[in-house]
Design a protein around this motif. Structure first.
Motif, PDB file in Angstrom:
ATOM      1  N   ASN A   8      -2.990   0.052  11.215  1.00 31.44           N
ATOM      2  CA  ASN A   8      -2.477  -1.312  11.399  1.00 31.44           C
ATOM      3  C   ASN A   8      -3.327  -2.073  12.413  1.00 31.44           C
ATOM      4  OD1 ASN A   8      -0.332  -1.237   9.582  1.00 31.44           O
ATOM      5  ND2 ASN A   8       1.105  -0.442  11.088  1.00 31.44           N
ATOM      6  N   ALA A   9      -3.739  -1.381  13.473  1.00 30.31           N
ATOM      7  CA  ALA A   9      -4.607  -2.013  14.470  1.00 30.31           C
ATOM      8  C   ALA A   9      -5.939  -2.413  13.844  1.00 30.31           C
ATOM      9  CB  ALA A   9      -4.834  -1.061  15.639  1.00 30.31           C
ATOM     10  N   THR A  10      -6.474  -1.544  12.994  1.00 29.22           N
ATOM     11  CA  THR A  10      -7.748  -1.847  12.338  1.00 29.22           C
ATOM     12  C   THR A  10      -7.624  -3.059  11.429  1.00 29.22           C
ATOM     13  OG1 THR A  10      -8.392   0.476  12.392  1.00 29.22           O
ATOM     14  CG2 THR A  10      -9.536  -0.928  10.822  1.00 29.22           C
ATOM     15  N   VAL A  11      -6.590  -3.061  10.579  1.00 30.90           N
ATOM     16  CA  VAL A  11      -6.373  -4.183   9.661  1.00 30.90           C
ATOM     17  C   VAL A  11      -6.120  -5.470  10.443  1.00 30.90           C
ATOM     18  CG1 VAL A  11      -4.799  -5.128   7.927  1.00 30.90           C
ATOM     19  CG2 VAL A  11      -5.552  -2.755   7.760  1.00 30.90           C
ATOM     20  N   GLY A  12      -5.339  -5.381  11.502  1.00 30.59           N
ATOM     21  CA  GLY A  12      -5.045  -6.560  12.299  1.00 30.59           C
ATOM     22  C   GLY A  12      -6.284  -7.143  12.955  1.00 30.59           C
ATOM     23  N   LEU A  58      -3.182 -22.092   4.222  1.00 31.44           N
ATOM     24  CA  LEU A  58      -4.362 -21.284   4.530  1.00 31.44           C
ATOM     25  C   LEU A  58      -3.961 -19.869   4.944  1.00 31.44           C
ATOM     26  CD1 LEU A  58      -7.451 -21.538   4.689  1.00 31.44           C
ATOM     27  CD2 LEU A  58      -7.200 -22.193   7.082  1.00 31.44           C
ATOM     28  N   VAL A  59      -2.856 -19.749   5.676  1.00 33.27           N
ATOM     29  CA  VAL A  59      -2.353 -18.429   6.071  1.00 33.27           C
ATOM     30  C   VAL A  59      -2.005 -17.608   4.842  1.00 33.27           C
ATOM     31  CG1 VAL A  59      -0.408 -17.238   7.156  1.00 33.27           C
ATOM     32  CG2 VAL A  59      -1.510 -19.141   8.336  1.00 33.27           C
ATOM     33  N   VAL A  60      -1.347 -18.225   3.863  1.00 30.14           N
ATOM     34  CA  VAL A  60      -0.992 -17.518   2.630  1.00 30.14           C
ATOM     35  C   VAL A  60      -2.230 -16.997   1.920  1.00 30.14           C
ATOM     36  CG1 VAL A  60       0.054 -17.784   0.331  1.00 30.14           C
ATOM     37  CG2 VAL A  60       1.148 -18.827   2.329  1.00 30.14           C
ATOM     38  N   LEU A  61      -3.274 -17.813   1.882  1.00 31.09           N
ATOM     39  CA  LEU A  61      -4.516 -17.396   1.223  1.00 31.09           C
ATOM     40  C   LEU A  61      -5.166 -16.222   1.945  1.00 31.09           C
ATOM     41  CD1 LEU A  61      -6.134 -20.852   0.320  1.00 31.09           C
ATOM     42  CD2 LEU A  61      -4.885 -19.300  -1.169  1.00 31.09           C
ATOM     43  N   TYR A  62      -5.149 -16.224   3.273  1.00 31.60           N
ATOM     44  CA  TYR A  62      -5.710 -15.093   4.009  1.00 31.60           C
ATOM     45  C   TYR A  62      -4.941 -13.810   3.728  1.00 31.60           C
ATOM     46  CZ  TYR A  62      -8.830 -18.040   6.785  1.00 31.60           C
ATOM     47  OH  TYR A  62      -9.837 -18.886   7.175  1.00 31.60           O
ATOM     48  N   VAL A  63      -3.625 -13.912   3.646  1.00 31.04           N
ATOM     49  CA  VAL A  63      -2.808 -12.728   3.362  1.00 31.04           C
ATOM     50  C   VAL A  63      -3.109 -12.202   1.956  1.00 31.04           C
ATOM     51  CG1 VAL A  63      -0.442 -11.885   3.038  1.00 31.04           C
ATOM     52  CG2 VAL A  63      -0.967 -13.444   4.930  1.00 31.04           C
ATOM     53  N   VAL A  64      -3.215 -13.103   0.986  1.00 30.59           N
ATOM     54  CA  VAL A  64      -3.448 -12.698  -0.404  1.00 30.59           C
ATOM     55  C   VAL A  64      -4.854 -12.150  -0.593  1.00 30.59           C
ATOM     56  CG1 VAL A  64      -3.632 -13.530  -2.774  1.00 30.59           C
ATOM     57  CG2 VAL A  64      -1.744 -14.298  -1.328  1.00 30.59           C
ATOM     58  N   TYR A  65      -5.850 -12.833  -0.042  1.00 29.91           N
ATOM     59  CA  TYR A  65      -7.226 -12.403  -0.254  1.00 29.91           C
ATOM     60  C   TYR A  65      -7.598 -11.178   0.570  1.00 29.91           C
ATOM     61  CZ  TYR A  65      -7.839 -16.723  -2.809  1.00 29.91           C
ATOM     62  OH  TYR A  65      -7.717 -17.731  -3.724  1.00 29.91           O
ATOM     63  N   GLY A  66      -6.775 -10.850   1.559  1.00 32.62           N
ATOM     64  CA  GLY A  66      -7.018  -9.639   2.315  1.00 32.62           C
ATOM     65  C   GLY A  66      -6.473  -8.391   1.651  1.00 32.62           C
ATOM     66  N   VAL A  67      -5.659  -8.576   0.612  1.00 32.01           N
ATOM     67  CA  VAL A  67      -5.002  -7.442  -0.044  1.00 32.01           C
ATOM     68  C   VAL A  67      -6.013  -6.429  -0.560  1.00 32.01           C
ATOM     69  CG1 VAL A  67      -3.677  -6.762  -2.080  1.00 32.01           C
ATOM     70  CG2 VAL A  67      -2.858  -8.606  -0.635  1.00 32.01           C
ATOM     71  N   ALA A  68      -7.078  -6.873  -1.179  1.00 28.66           N
ATOM     72  CA  ALA A  68      -8.022  -5.967  -1.847  1.00 28.66           C
ATOM     73  C   ALA A  68      -8.576  -4.921  -0.883  1.00 28.66           C
ATOM     74  CB  ALA A  68      -9.154  -6.774  -2.479  1.00 28.66           C
ATOM     75  N   PHE A  69      -9.181  -5.378   0.194  1.00 30.21           N
ATOM     76  CA  PHE A  69      -9.769  -4.433   1.154  1.00 30.21           C
ATOM     77  C   PHE A  69      -8.704  -3.655   1.904  1.00 30.21           C
ATOM     78  CE2 PHE A  69     -11.415  -3.500   5.453  1.00 30.21           C
ATOM     79  CZ  PHE A  69     -12.448  -2.637   5.096  1.00 30.21           C
ATOM     80  N   ASN A  70      -7.608  -4.336   2.264  1.00 34.26           N
ATOM     81  CA  ASN A  70      -6.557  -3.670   3.035  1.00 34.26           C
ATOM     82  C   ASN A  70      -5.878  -2.560   2.231  1.00 34.26           C
ATOM     83  OD1 ASN A  70      -7.109  -5.414   5.141  1.00 34.26           O
ATOM     84  ND2 ASN A  70      -5.515  -6.852   4.581  1.00 34.26           N
ATOM     85  N   ILE A  71      -5.641  -2.797   0.948  1.00 29.68           N
ATOM     86  CA  ILE A  71      -5.050  -1.758   0.097  1.00 29.68           C
ATOM     87  C   ILE A  71      -5.974  -0.545   0.043  1.00 29.68           C
ATOM     88  CG2 ILE A  71      -4.472  -1.163  -2.296  1.00 29.68           C
ATOM     89  CD1 ILE A  71      -2.316  -2.777  -0.954  1.00 29.68           C
ATOM     90  N   PHE A  72      -7.267  -0.801  -0.019  1.00 31.74           N
ATOM     91  CA  PHE A  72      -8.244   0.284  -0.102  1.00 31.74           C
ATOM     92  C   PHE A  72      -8.153   1.219   1.101  1.00 31.74           C
ATOM     93  CE2 PHE A  72     -12.622   1.702   0.958  1.00 31.74           C
ATOM     94  CZ  PHE A  72     -12.801   2.587  -0.093  1.00 31.74           C
ATOM     95  N   ILE A  73      -8.089   0.660   2.305  1.00 32.85           N
ATOM     96  CA  ILE A  73      -8.053   1.515   3.487  1.00 32.85           C
ATOM     97  C   ILE A  73      -6.630   1.992   3.801  1.00 32.85           C
ATOM     98  CG2 ILE A  73     -10.140   0.537   4.462  1.00 32.85           C
ATOM     99  CD1 ILE A  73      -8.478  -1.125   6.335  1.00 32.85           C
ATOM    100  N   TYR A  74      -5.626   1.188   3.481  1.00 32.76           N
ATOM    101  CA  TYR A  74      -4.242   1.602   3.731  1.00 32.76           C
ATOM    102  C   TYR A  74      -3.862   2.816   2.880  1.00 32.76           C
ATOM    103  CZ  TYR A  74      -1.966  -1.884   6.779  1.00 32.76           C
ATOM    104  OH  TYR A  74      -1.548  -2.624   7.855  1.00 32.76           O
ATOM    105  N   ALA A 102       0.829  -1.210   0.000  1.00 30.88           N
ATOM    106  CA  ALA A 102       0.000   0.000   0.000  1.00 30.88           C
ATOM    107  C   ALA A 102       0.862   1.258   0.000  1.00 30.88           C
ATOM    108  CB  ALA A 102      -0.912  -0.002   1.219  1.00 30.88           C
ATOM    109  N   TYR A 103       1.978   1.233   0.711  1.00 29.35           N
ATOM    110  CA  TYR A 103       2.865   2.401   0.745  1.00 29.35           C
ATOM    111  C   TYR A 103       3.453   2.678  -0.638  1.00 29.35           C
ATOM    112  CZ  TYR A 103       6.972   5.243   1.775  1.00 29.35           C
ATOM    113  OH  TYR A 103       7.925   6.235   1.775  1.00 29.35           O
ATOM    114  N   ALA A 104       3.888   1.616  -1.319  1.00 26.11           N
ATOM    115  CA  ALA A 104       4.443   1.786  -2.665  1.00 26.11           C
ATOM    116  C   ALA A 104       3.400   2.355  -3.622  1.00 26.11           C
ATOM    117  CB  ALA A 104       4.959   0.444  -3.182  1.00 26.11           C
ATOM    118  N   ILE A 105       2.165   1.902  -3.504  1.00 25.67           N
ATOM    119  CA  ILE A 105       1.104   2.393  -4.388  1.00 25.67           C
ATOM    120  C   ILE A 105       0.714   3.821  -4.032  1.00 25.67           C
ATOM    121  CG2 ILE A 105      -1.328   2.079  -5.015  1.00 25.67           C
ATOM    122  CD1 ILE A 105      -0.901  -0.927  -4.766  1.00 25.67           C
ATOM    123  N   ALA A 106       0.553   4.099  -2.728  1.00 28.66           N
ATOM    124  CA  ALA A 106       0.085   5.421  -2.292  1.00 28.66           C
ATOM    125  C   ALA A 106       1.049   6.530  -2.690  1.00 28.66           C
ATOM    126  CB  ALA A 106      -0.114   5.421  -0.781  1.00 28.66           C
TER     127      ALA A 106
END
Length: 272
Positions: free
Chosen positions: A192-196, A138-154, A89-93
């Protein structure tokens, strides 16, 4: 000037509270009853506190093994999500003026509009082919599938941080990597607290993804063992509800203490 009570709003709030509290009362009441008390009356309060129901539920569902799996998956997913998603998100922002990064932003966010059932079968085949049908996969999938929403708010939050702070650090000899970890990342503590917290709630309570990914019974998470228990012992409602309460209690505690960060962080990330 004396304020008038809005009885319509008061009634709606009371009705909403009742709809929320009544199922919780039913869950606690059933978990503390004996089968005989359930047969006599479902709505009445328990005659005694039968704590042994919880001990039986722990044994019947192999609760501690499932609890350990859920803790491992949830904690690891939260840590990796915050570390990786925040960097992306930092690189994109900071490069939204470039077409490539702007495309990346809309590409990631567009994933929010893709229904999970559409990609469910390809996920099963790919995870099986890559030997990822285990908690680590399963952990990898959660990290990858969380990118969409997390990038939006980050991205929204990072763009609210003044660039002058980074420029001053660079003048003092700090590298881009150092700027992020020493300046930006500490300032991102609220988001970070919100995303976590959101990732924690999602990974802990998720049922569908573990159901299609995990094959070994020793790898099952708490929602899965509740499902298996209900399928095999559908009439033991008191034990089932005792198990449900034990599985829900950690996340209820997390949400009660962290709800202000969830609401505030999402608002800041979406607006700024």
């Amino acid at each position: 000037m004396e304020k008038k009570t809005n009885w319509i709003v008061t009634f709606l709030i009371a009705a909403g509270a009742l709809f929320i509290l009544f199922p919780l009362y039913m869950a606690v009441s059933i978990a503390l009853k004996t089968p005989e008390e359930l047969a006599n009356s479902v709505l009445s309060p328990p005659m005694g506190f039968h704590i042994e129901n919880f001990a039986k539920a722990i044994k019947a569902t192999n609760f501690f093994q499932a609890f350990k799996n859920s803790v491992y998956i949830t904690v690891t997913a939260v840590i990796l999500t915050i570390l990786t998603n925040s960097m992306v998100a930092y690189a994109i922002a900071r490069n939204m003026h470039r077409k490539f990064f702007k495309f990346l932003y809309y590409y990631f966010v567009s994933a929010l509009f893709i229904p999970f059932p559409i990609i469910m079968l390809p996920i099963v085949k790919q995870t099986s082919a890559f030997d990822m049908n285990n908690p680590s996969g399963l952990v990898v999938l959660y990290v990858v599938y969380g990118v969409a929403f997390n990038i939006f708010i980050y991205v929204g939050y990072i763009r609210s941080i003044p660039k002058e702070l980074e420029e001053a650090a660079i003048v003092d000899g700090c590298s881009t990597w150092g700027v992020f970890w020493r300046i930006i990342f500490p300032l991102m503590a609220p988001i970070n607290a919100t995303v976590g917290i959101l990732t924690c709630l999602w990974a802990w309570n998720d049922f569908l993804l573990p159901l299609i990914i995990l094959n070994d019974q020793e790898h099952m998470t708490l929602p899965l063992v509740q499902y298996v228990f209900q399928s095999e012992f559908g009439t033991d409602y008191n034990l089932a509800f005792a198990s449900y309460l034990m599985a829900l209690s950690p996340m209820i505690i997390v949400y009660l203490f962290a709800q202000k960060w969830i609401i505030g962080g999402v608002t800041r990330g979406a607006i700024k």
